[in-house]
Design a protein around this motif. Structure first.
Motif: not given
Length: 99
Positions: A2, A4-6, A9-10, A12-13, A35, A40, A89
């Motif tokens: 992975h 991608g940008s953390k 992702r944060q 998105i979560d 996700v 995405i 995922g």
């Protein structure tokens, strides 16, 4: 791996957007993953001569459902690879061989 940008992702979560469009990571381009309830889509294509061009037509229904039509533009013509089903995922490019 992975890569991608953390931070993305944060986001998105925490916010669960319906749709996220990205495109910087060319090796993962032309792919879709889920996700949670978020879809995405990475729209990137490689920019070197002779590379496969990737196109996605995205429709969002009144019920907020995402429908995609995916195409690969190759030297041999256009390939429709819209029917590939992915799990959370998973990237569509890991399940489809352009053969």
């Amino acid at each position: 791996n992975h890569i991608g940008s953390k931070s993305v992702r944060q986001f998105i979560d925490q916010n669960h957007p319906l749709l996220v469009l990205c495109g910087h990571v060319h090796s993962q381009g032309g792919g879709l993953c889920k996700v949670g309830k978020s879809t995405i889509i990475n729209l990137a294509s490689h920019d070197s001569f002779g590379s496969i061009g990737r196109v996605c037509i995205i429709e969002i229904s009144n019920q907020r459902k995402i429908h995609t039509k995916w195409y690969a533009i190759t030297d041999n013509g256009v390939i429709d690879y819209s029917q590939i089903q992915v799990k959370e995922g998973e990237n569509v490019n890991t399940t489809y061989n352009y053969g």
